[in-house]
Motif scaffolding. Structure first.
Motif, short mmCIF file in Angstrom:
data_model
loop_
_atom_site.label_atom_id
_atom_site.label_comp_id
_atom_site.label_asym_id
_atom_site.label_seq_id
_atom_site.Cartn_x
_atom_site.Cartn_y
_atom_site.Cartn_z
N LYS A 96 0.83 -1.21 0.00
CA LYS A 96 0.00 0.00 0.00
C LYS A 96 0.87 1.26 0.00
N THR A 97 1.91 1.25 0.86
CA THR A 97 2.79 2.42 0.93
C THR A 97 3.43 2.70 -0.42
N VAL A 98 3.92 1.62 -1.06
CA VAL A 98 4.59 1.82 -2.35
C VAL A 98 3.60 2.34 -3.38
N LYS A 99 2.39 1.77 -3.37
CA LYS A 99 1.37 2.20 -4.33
C LYS A 99 1.06 3.67 -4.14
N GLN A 100 0.93 4.12 -2.88
CA GLN A 100 0.64 5.52 -2.60
C GLN A 100 1.75 6.43 -3.12
N ARG A 101 2.99 5.96 -2.96
CA ARG A 101 4.13 6.76 -3.43
C ARG A 101 4.08 6.89 -4.94
N ILE A 102 3.81 5.77 -5.63
CA ILE A 102 3.74 5.81 -7.10
C ILE A 102 2.64 6.76 -7.55
N ALA A 103 1.47 6.68 -6.88
CA ALA A 103 0.34 7.53 -7.26
C ALA A 103 0.69 9.00 -7.06
#
Lengths: 68, 254
Positions: free
Chosen positions: A46-53
């Motif tokens: 989730k953290t990585v996805k948020q960073r990408i977004a």
């Protein structure tokens, strides 16, 4: 087989409480560990996805600059 | 000659290797757990002295044994981490510690549930029990220390040092039943002598030891992968991996 009936099996020769307590708590703690591990993976993803977004949003915003 | 090992010190390769090993460990864990516990609970004969209470052995001994195996492998990894500064080794320490802690807790708890009917007490301050309790505290200390630093380089080093300090406890646990007069019984299985246990009781025990070992492997691999992702989360390969997972989710492919 060491037992003659289901009731006999659960009674564990009079030691039922102790045997099932030991097995129950052990399995419970193993399950908690598994859930914790899987939850951790979910959180990391989730953290990585948020960073990408977020990076994508910043990129889009900078592309739009001056177009208003 | 051993150069082929070197690429595995790279996070991406380690992550992939762990992912390849994971299904095998999972399957082995499930099969051995089912076979071992059904055999131990249902088919193994009751002990002539302890009756059916002895069936606690099938989780007590494997958990205690694997808690020590986990610690030993952590100590080796910690040594590698400190000497050669390999970050993957630090992550192994961090990944193994919680599994070892849970195993130690299980060993202590099942021991208490076995001690109550056999010795008449849930707990006695005997050498084996006390040293095992210290092992639990060492495990918790390592986990707490690793989580106490937001700088994970520092955290890994501190946790590795504490792991090496705690190694002193391993021989104490192992020989506690020999060195001191304890209530705890001596070893049932030993490398050098014939086991003092009937084969129809021994087999399920061996299978359960394999099961706990495989469980340790499975959970360590899972946590190791988490650790890599968490610490590498800004790297391009992680970004690529996440978008790949997202794509697979969208197309419904497994």
């Amino acid at each position: 087989m060491a037992f003659t009936s289901i009731a006999d099996f659960f009674a564990m020769g009079g030691y039922g409480f102790y045997v099932w307590l030991a097995y129950g708590i052990s399995i419970l703690s193993l399950i908690v560990l598994i859930i914790n591990t899987m939850h951790k993976r979910k959180m990391v993803l989730k953290t990585v996805k948020q960073r990408i977004a977020r990076e994508q949003r910043i990129k889009n915003a900078s592309n739009m600059e001056g177009t208003l | 000659m051993w150069k082929w090992l070197h690429p595995y010190a790279k996070p991406e390769r380690s992550y992939q290797l762990a992912g390849k090993l994971l299904p095998w460990f999972t399957v082995l864990t499930i099969i051995t757990f089912l076979v071992g516990s059904v055999w131990g609970l249902v088919f193994a004969p009751a002990d002539y002295q302890q009756g059916d209470s002895f069936r606690i052995i099938y989780i007590h001994v494997p958990a205690a044994m694997m808690a020590m195996v986990a610690y030993s492998s952590m100590a080796i990894a910690a040594f590698i981490a400190l000497v050669w500064q390999i970050r993957m080794a630090e992550m192994t320490v961090a990944a193994t510690a919680p599994v070892g802690a849970v195993f130690t807790f299980i060993a202590l708890f099942t021991g208490a549930a076995w001690g109550k009917p056999m010795w008449g007490a849930w707990w006695v301050w005997d050498a084996r029990l006390t040293s095992e309790l210290i092992l639990l505290f060492v495990y918790l200390g390592i986990i707490a220390l690793y989580n106490a630093f937001s700088d994970k380089v520092l955290a890994g080093r501190a946790a590795s040092i504490l792991t090496l300090v705690g190694v002193i406890n391993l021989p104490i646990i192992h020989y506690s039943v020999v060195w001191w007069n304890t209530l705890h019984q001596g070893a049932t299985i030993s490398k050098f002598e014939k086991p003092s246990m009937a084969p129809e009781m021994l087999w399920p025990l061996i299978i359960m030891i394999v099961a706990f070992g495989a469980f340790l492997g499975t959970l360590t691999l899972m946590r190791f992968r988490n650790e890599i992702l968490a610490r590498e989360n800004h790297r391009p390969w992680v970004t690529a991996l996440i978008s790949d997972i997202n794509m697979k989710k969208l197309t419904g492919e497994k």
